[in-house]
Enzyme design. Sequence first.
Site, PDB file in Angstrom:
ATOM      1  N   TYR A   1     -16.553   3.856   5.782  1.00  0.00           N
ATOM      2  CA  TYR A   1     -15.106   3.720   5.985  1.00  0.00           C
ATOM      3  C   TYR A   1     -14.728   4.211   7.393  1.00  0.00           C
ATOM      4  CZ  TYR A   1     -10.167   5.099   5.664  1.00  0.00           C
ATOM      5  OH  TYR A   1      -8.836   5.279   5.912  1.00  0.00           O
TER       6      TYR A   1
ATOM      7  N   GLY B   1       0.843  -1.191   0.000  1.00  0.00           N
ATOM      8  CA  GLY B   1       0.000   0.000   0.000  1.00  0.00           C
ATOM      9  C   GLY B   1       0.882   1.246   0.000  1.00  0.00           C
TER      10      GLY B   1
ATOM     11  N   THR C   1      -7.584   7.032  11.042  1.00  0.00           N
ATOM     12  CA  THR C   1      -7.919   8.133  10.140  1.00  0.00           C
ATOM     13  C   THR C   1      -8.663   9.293  10.805  1.00  0.00           C
ATOM     14  OG1 THR C   1      -9.302   8.642   8.209  1.00  0.00           O
ATOM     15  CG2 THR C   1      -9.967   6.773   9.511  1.00  0.00           C
TER      16      THR C   1
ATOM     17  N   ALA D   1      -5.346  -2.035   5.101  1.00  0.00           N
ATOM     18  CA  ALA D   1      -6.677  -1.476   5.332  1.00  0.00           C
ATOM     19  C   ALA D   1      -7.501  -1.533   4.060  1.00  0.00           C
ATOM     20  CB  ALA D   1      -6.559  -0.019   5.794  1.00  0.00           C
ATOM     21  N   TYR D   2      -8.794  -1.405   4.245  1.00  0.00           N
ATOM     22  CA  TYR D   2      -9.712  -1.169   3.126  1.00  0.00           C
ATOM     23  C   TYR D   2      -9.857   0.350   3.078  1.00  0.00           C
ATOM     24  CZ  TYR D   2     -13.964  -1.279   0.306  1.00  0.00           C
ATOM     25  OH  TYR D   2     -14.897  -1.087  -0.694  1.00  0.00           O
TER      26      TYR D   2
HETATM   27  N1  LIG Z   1      -4.873   7.207   2.164  1.00  0.00           N
HETATM   28  C1  LIG Z   1      -5.285   8.153   2.998  1.00  0.00           C
HETATM   29  O1  LIG Z   1      -5.571   9.303   2.601  1.00  0.00           O
HETATM   30  C2  LIG Z   1      -5.418   7.864   4.476  1.00  0.00           C
HETATM   31  C3  LIG Z   1      -5.903   8.877   5.306  1.00  0.00           C
HETATM   32  C4  LIG Z   1      -6.015   8.620   6.657  1.00  0.00           C
HETATM   33  C5  LIG Z   1      -5.667   7.396   7.169  1.00  0.00           C
HETATM   34  N2  LIG Z   1      -5.239   6.421   6.334  1.00  0.00           N
HETATM   35  C6  LIG Z   1      -4.907   5.125   6.931  1.00  0.00           C
HETATM   36  O2  LIG Z   1      -3.518   4.899   6.757  1.00  0.00           O
HETATM   37  C7  LIG Z   1      -3.272   3.510   6.561  1.00  0.00           C
HETATM   38  C8  LIG Z   1      -2.484   3.284   5.287  1.00  0.00           C
HETATM   39  O3  LIG Z   1      -3.261   3.820   4.205  1.00  0.00           O
HETATM   40  P1  LIG Z   1      -2.783   3.667   2.686  1.00  0.00           P
HETATM   41  O4  LIG Z   1      -3.348   4.828   1.958  1.00  0.00           O
HETATM   42  O5  LIG Z   1      -1.344   3.358   2.638  1.00  0.00           O
HETATM   43  O6  LIG Z   1      -3.651   2.387   2.267  1.00  0.00           O
HETATM   44  P2  LIG Z   1      -3.532   1.533   0.924  1.00  0.00           P
HETATM   45  O7  LIG Z   1      -2.645   2.190  -0.050  1.00  0.00           O
HETATM   46  O8  LIG Z   1      -4.933   1.194   0.527  1.00  0.00           O
HETATM   47  O9  LIG Z   1      -2.787   0.223   1.447  1.00  0.00           O
HETATM   48  C9  LIG Z   1      -3.406  -0.768   2.179  1.00  0.00           C
HETATM   49  C10 LIG Z   1      -2.760  -2.074   1.792  1.00  0.00           C
HETATM   50  O10 LIG Z   1      -3.413  -3.126   2.519  1.00  0.00           O
HETATM   51  C11 LIG Z   1      -3.695  -4.172   1.604  1.00  0.00           C
HETATM   52  N3  LIG Z   1      -4.801  -4.996   2.075  1.00  0.00           N
HETATM   53  C12 LIG Z   1      -6.122  -4.849   1.833  1.00  0.00           C
HETATM   54  N4  LIG Z   1      -6.809  -5.865   2.376  1.00  0.00           N
HETATM   55  C13 LIG Z   1      -5.919  -6.667   2.981  1.00  0.00           C
HETATM   56  C14 LIG Z   1      -6.023  -7.887   3.677  1.00  0.00           C
HETATM   57  N5  LIG Z   1      -7.209  -8.468   3.884  1.00  0.00           N
HETATM   58  N6  LIG Z   1      -4.898  -8.468   4.145  1.00  0.00           N
HETATM   59  C15 LIG Z   1      -3.690  -7.889   3.944  1.00  0.00           C
HETATM   60  N7  LIG Z   1      -3.521  -6.740   3.271  1.00  0.00           N
HETATM   61  C16 LIG Z   1      -4.621  -6.143   2.788  1.00  0.00           C
HETATM   62  C17 LIG Z   1      -4.059  -3.431   0.334  1.00  0.00           C
HETATM   63  O11 LIG Z   1      -4.068  -4.282  -0.794  1.00  0.00           O
HETATM   64  P3  LIG Z   1      -5.026  -3.878  -2.041  1.00  0.00           P
HETATM   65  O12 LIG Z   1      -4.658  -2.485  -2.419  1.00  0.00           O
HETATM   66  O13 LIG Z   1      -4.682  -4.884  -3.071  1.00  0.00           O
HETATM   67  O14 LIG Z   1      -6.421  -3.968  -1.519  1.00  0.00           O
HETATM   68  C18 LIG Z   1      -2.952  -2.403   0.297  1.00  0.00           C
HETATM   69  O15 LIG Z   1      -1.764  -2.921  -0.265  1.00  0.00           O
HETATM   70  C19 LIG Z   1      -4.640   2.828   6.593  1.00  0.00           C
HETATM   71  O16 LIG Z   1      -4.900   2.375   7.896  1.00  0.00           O
HETATM   72  C20 LIG Z   1      -5.601   3.952   6.267  1.00  0.00           C
HETATM   73  O17 LIG Z   1      -6.878   3.702   6.809  1.00  0.00           O
HETATM   74  C21 LIG Z   1      -5.087   6.614   4.991  1.00  0.00           C
END
Ligand SMILES: NC(=O)c1ccc[n+]([C@@H]2O[C@H](COP(=O)([O-])OP(=O)(O)OC[C@H]3O[C@@H](n4cnc5c(N)ncnc54)[C@H](OP(=O)(O)O)[C@@H]3O)[C@@H](O)[C@H]2O)c1
Length: 295
Positions: free
Chosen positions: A123, A9, A99, A58-59
């Site tokens: 979410y 991710g 988040t 995460a999803y």
């Molecule tokens: N992005 C934002 O703006 C944001 C903002 C606030 C907080 N956050 C939090 O920060 C954290 C990291 O976010 P991110 O943006 O880096 O998320 P991301 O890019 O969606 O990465 C999440 C990773 O987890 C994998 N994953 C999904 N389902 C899984 C499962 N069942 N088992 C193992 N791995 C799985 C995903 O694979 P797939 O992609 O193939 O599904 C992806 O590689 C998360 O907790 C998110 O809620 C993110």
Amino acid sequence: MIWVVGNRGMLGRTLEAELRRTGLSYCASDLEVDVTDRAQIERYVADKEIYWIVNCAAYTAVDRAESEPAMAFAINEKGAENVAMIARSRRARLIHLSTDYVFNGRRKKPYTEKDRPNPTNVYGRSKLAGEMRVRGTWENHIILRTAWLYDRYGSNFVLTMLRLFEEKRVIRVVNDQWGSPTYGADLADTIVEIISRDDVPFGTYHFTNEGTTTWFSFAKEIYNRALSHRLCRLHDRAFIPITTEEYPTDARRPRYSTLSKTKIKKTLHRDIRTWELALDSCLTGIRKERLKIDA
Ligand SMILES: NC(=O)c1ccc[n+]([C@@H]2O[C@H](COP(=O)([O-])OP(=O)(O)OC[C@H]3O[C@@H](n4cnc5c(N)ncnc54)[C@H](OP(=O)(O)O)[C@@H]3O)[C@@H](O)[C@H]2O)c1
């Protein structure tokens, strides 16, 4: 060793790069170790000596979650609990990512860790449920809430804007949602600092870059800095501020989600750089990578 969960991710990838750079011993997994499958994750850790776990899995499809709540909760709630259970059974310390979307955004001043969450979309509810599972499962945890995350790769606002600057002359962006952009590298750096110090009290913390902006002002800043970094050479792009109502999405977003960083700054005895400086650093990195590819 440290186990990075969700290393393909956006944050996981940056965190893994940071761990590699610092030379700390780690292992990393993504979908091949499904966090919703307790047996699978038990098998994965069985032959490893793990003392820290960082759960970046995460999803994160905020709009899709409205029509796939079961999937969002399976990963963000049950998956979080499974990882916390493994942490407890191995007596490993856990950093769990969460988040700003756990808040409803009706406030006008930064949310502290003591403010009561009240999410407005699936979410956010699934992430809040995950936080509660982590708290209820294993006390040796740090929940790190962040917001508006972007990086040099992954799917994020900065990269989307860089693409749109090439494709569209007029760019319409929402100007009534306020928050704090966060450069993944700065967050990864903070995670490594927490692990390395080993004395950060367990509990919930907020981390974003400093400052508050709207998506519209963020987009304009990306454009101006992209021009100066020569990531974009088109000087005729126009920006139109629009309202949330003019850009309907499946999930309702908080209008205001700035997180107070006072607690983490006091704990780590340091400041956090502004979102503008962090953005510049990200764009510098993107420019360098593109030059390497072109060379
Ligand atoms: N992005 C934002 O703006 C944001 C903002 C606030 C907080 N956050 C939090 O920060 C954290 C990291 O976010 P991110 O943006 O880096 O998320 P991301 O890019 O969606 O990465 C999440 C990773 O987890 C994998 N994953 C999904 N389902 C899984 C499962 N069942 N088992 C193992 N791995 C799985 C995903 O694979 P797939 O992609 O193939 O599904 C992806 O590689 C998360 O907790 C998110 O809620 C993110």
